[in-house]
Structures are given as C-alpha cells and as structure tokens.
Design a protein around this motif. Structure first.
Motif, PDB file in Angstrom:
ATOM      1  N   ASN A   1       0.819  -1.206   0.000  1.00 44.69           N
ATOM      2  CA  ASN A   1       0.000   0.000   0.000  1.00 44.69           C
ATOM      3  C   ASN A   1       0.859   1.266   0.000  1.00 44.69           C
TER       4      ASN A   1
ATOM      5  N   ASP B   1      -7.341  -1.094  -5.044  1.00 45.58           N
ATOM      6  CA  ASP B   1      -7.867  -0.558  -3.783  1.00 45.58           C
ATOM      7  C   ASP B   1      -6.881  -0.885  -2.672  1.00 45.58           C
TER       8      ASP B   1
ATOM      9  N   HIS C   1      -6.196  -0.343   1.745  1.00 46.82           N
ATOM     10  CA  HIS C   1      -6.716   0.117   3.037  1.00 46.82           C
ATOM     11  C   HIS C   1      -5.745  -0.354   4.114  1.00 46.82           C
ATOM     12  N   THR C   2      -5.410   0.531   5.044  1.00 50.45           N
ATOM     13  CA  THR C   2      -4.506   0.161   6.132  1.00 50.45           C
ATOM     14  C   THR C   2      -5.024   0.803   7.413  1.00 50.45           C
TER      15      THR C   2
ATOM     16  N   GLU D   1     -15.728  -4.508   3.919  1.00 51.53           N
ATOM     17  CA  GLU D   1     -15.468  -3.091   3.596  1.00 51.53           C
ATOM     18  C   GLU D   1     -14.781  -2.941   2.236  1.00 51.53           C
ATOM     19  N   GLN D   2     -13.916  -3.884   1.898  1.00 53.25           N
ATOM     20  CA  GLN D   2     -13.253  -3.811   0.586  1.00 53.25           C
ATOM     21  C   GLN D   2     -14.292  -3.934  -0.532  1.00 53.25           C
TER      22      GLN D   2
ATOM     23  N   ARG E   1     -16.299  -0.690  -0.708  1.00 53.17           N
ATOM     24  CA  ARG E   1     -15.551   0.430  -1.320  1.00 53.17           C
ATOM     25  C   ARG E   1     -15.449   0.286  -2.827  1.00 53.17           C
TER      26      ARG E   1
ATOM     27  N   THR F   1      -5.786  -5.228   0.168  1.00 55.33           N
ATOM     28  CA  THR F   1      -5.472  -4.759  -1.180  1.00 55.33           C
ATOM     29  C   THR F   1      -6.306  -5.564  -2.158  1.00 55.33           C
TER      30      THR F   1
END
Ligand code: COA
Length: 329
Positions: free
Chosen positions: A124, A181, A183-184, A238-239, A242, A325
């Motif tokens: 990421n 995509d 997210h962290t 959530e992935q 999104r 990811t």
C-alpha cells in the motif's frame, strides 16, 4: 494538477527454508499433540531457518526471485521496503543490508514494523509512492524469522509460527497486476496482546530479562483470536463495499495464513466459494509478514489465478494492525 499514476505488480518471488518443524517435533518440545494442533489451527508443519540463516538471508532469496520474475534490472529499483518484526539487527535496517547484498545502489531502503500486516501495508505504501510519482520501481518484501522470537516453552504460541519470505516488484501500471484498492489501519490500544517485552528502550535485553524469556513473544491467544475473526470479516466486507464488487467476483482471496479456524469463522457469513480461498498454513504455519507474499507467489505460480483475475489480499496482526489490497491481475 498532475494525475496520480496507477501502480501494478510486475513480479513476485518467495522462499521458505528447508528445515521442517512438524507437529510431531513439537510434541517433543511441549505438552501438545498433533490432533490438538490440527483441530485448533489446521497446521501440520512449518519451516525454520538453518542456524546460520537470518531474515536478510531468506529475504534475499525471495527478492532475487521476484527481480528475476519481473525482468527489471537491479539498477532500476529505486526503493526497498522490508516488512519485518524480526530484523537481523536493531540497527542497521534489514532493507539496507539487502540493498548492499543485492547491489541495488540506486535504491533508498527502509524497514517497516507492521507485524503480520507488513507485506500488504508495504504494498500500500509502494502504491501510494508510485501514485505520487516519488519512485518508479519498488521492491516490497515481507520476511520473518519468527523462530528467533518464538518461545518454544509456550505451547499456546510456539505451535503457530514459522519462517518465510516473499517479495513483489511494484511499478507504474503497464498491463499487469493493477492495484485497485488499498486500506490500512491500526488500533494501538490492543498492542499488548502480542508483545516482545524486552530488547527495546522500555526494557533493554538484560540477563534477567533473558532468564525470564522476556526477549520472546508473549501472546494473549483468545484476545487475538476474537480480534482476528472480527477484523478479517470487516476487511473483506469493507473492501467489497468500497470497490462495488461482490464476494462472488473475487477469483482468489489470499488471507494472512493465521489459523484455519479463524479464516473459516471469519468467512462463514461471506458468500465466497471456499475453493477460492488460498490456504497453505498447513505446510508453513503463520509466517507473519512472510505469509501473504509467500501465498501470493505460490498461488500465482500454481496457476490459481491468471491475467484478468481479481485477487484480494487481507492481513492483520500485532500492533494491532490490518490492511487489505485488491488487485486486477
Ligand atoms: N496443545 C495442547 N493444549 C493446549 C495447547 C497446545 N499447543 N495450547 C493451549 N492448550 C490448552 C490450554 O492450556 C487450555 O487448557 P485448559 O482448558 O486446561 O486451561 C486449552 O488448551 C484451551 O486453550 P485456549 O487458549 O482456549 O485454546 P484455543 O482454542 O483458543 O486455541 C490458540 C489457542 C492459540 C490456537 C488460539 O487462541 C489462536 O489461534 N489465537 C490467535 C493467535 C494468533 O493467531 N496470533 C497471531 C495473529 S497474527
């Protein structure tokens, strides 16, 4: 304003050391048994480094394979990110050791400490730096010699971990492995659920600390279990929210190889075909930052996904930390 660049994964590589630690071997070290370990974790064996191998050694193998796989030249690499909680030394960074070993003279280098989340967090960071135009060819490595911090007197944790490394080359997108995509996240309030108490500035590694095994990992297994199940499920849900994809769109979900029960429990309410979840923890255990890149490379080379496949990477671990990811391969 200049448009942000998309990033893609050009090549992957991995390495697991040869020495095998089986459940039967663990039976000789602590009061446990194969049936208990398999039923509670799904693990059957793990790999351990040889006595003369350190994290940079296994990272070097994985990185060399990723570089060869990608076809980039060593001098093109301009950044090395090594995710590890088991560096060769506190100073210098394992990334700098690798920069010298691999002759990557044009590369900046730094380590990140994000535990089992490390490789996905590193990807990421690489994606963001490529997008910003700061770097053009980034070597991301997740490498871990967990056997150096595991307490082989503690049956509640020593059964879980193994050693391994994996790597990827991230470049501006040119047709392969587009990172769609990222997210962290982190929740430091849960940090003490997995801790190596001694060896840092809070408690230097004294003779007394070593005598008390405080230079080894201490884990509150039940707390971590609950966190892992809930966070893993949230990361997938959530992935999908999104990106607008459905669970059935994912061709391969590669989770952190934490524990089969955690993976099955987390995904029990998500409509994904179990055949699309990649599992190799039965052979390697939990290799922390090595886990996801080892699985990614193994799955790719076994043909478990192809060009055009949608591949989701999901990881979580000490810190507490997490990252996901989504890649269009
Ligand atoms: N062999 C046999 N018995 C064991 C054992 C082992 N290796 N480890 C623990 N036990 C015993 C416990 O002492 C306990 O005995 P008791 O009931 O007499 O007190 C019993 O088994 C149940 O212990 P518990 O801790 O509740 O087991 P569990 O089902 O939660 O499984 C873990 C333990 C560690 C496998 C599980 O909690 C886990 O996977 N947690 C997540 C840890 C993790 O993944 N960390 C890394 C995250 S990145």
């Amino acid at each position: 304003m200049t448009a942000l660049r998309e990033a893609g994964i050009l090549g992957t590589g991995s390495y697991a050391p040869e020495r095998i630690l089986s459940n039967l071997d663990l039976e000789k070290l602590v009061e446990t048994n194969d049936e208990w370990i398999v039923s509670r974790t799904g693990m059957r064996e793990r790999r351990l480094v040889a006595p003369d191998q350190a994290t940079s050694d296994i990272a070097c193998e994985a990185a060399s394979r990723a570089i060869a796989d990608s076809g980039v030249k060593a001098l093109e690499i301009d950044l090395i990110i090594v995710a590890t909680v088991t560096p060769d030394h506190q100073v210098p960074s394992t990334a700098c050791i690798l920069q010298a070993r691999l002759g990557l003279v044009n590369a900046s280098a730094f380590d990140i400490n994000v535990a089992c989340t490390g490789f996905v967090a590193g990807l990421n960071i690489a994606r963001s730096l490529i997008a910003a135009g700061a770097y053009n060819c980034i070597l991301v490595i997740g490498a871990e010699t967990m056997s150096s911090i595991v307490n082989y007197k503690d049956r509640g944790s020593c059964i879980l971990f193994g050693d391994a490394a994996g790597a990827a080359i991230v470049v501006p997108f040119a047709g392969q492995g587009k990172i769609l995509d990222i997210h962290t996240g982190a929740d430091g309030t849960g940090g003490m659920s997995m801790v190596v108490p001694a060896g840092g500035s809070r408690k230097p590694c004294t003779l007394e600390a070593v005598a008390n095994d405080e230079h080894k990992l201490i884990m509150k297994g039940n707390e971590v279990y609950k966190f892992a199940v809930a966070k893993f499920r949230d990361l997938v849900v959530e992935q999908l929210a999104r990106t607008g994809y459905k669970a059935s769109d994912i061709d391969l979900l590669i989770p952190h190889q934490v524990n089969l029960r955690i993976i099955e429990s987390a995904l029990s309410r998500i409509e994904i075909d179990p055949a699309r979840i990649y599992i190799n923890l039965d052979r390697f255990g939990n290799t922390s930052a090595g886990s996801v890149p080892l699985a990614l490379d193994e799955a790719r080379k076994a043909g478990r996904f192809q060009s055009g496949s949608l591949v989701s990477l999901v990881a979580f671990g000490a810190g507490l930390t997490w990252a996901s990811t989504l890649i269009r391969w």
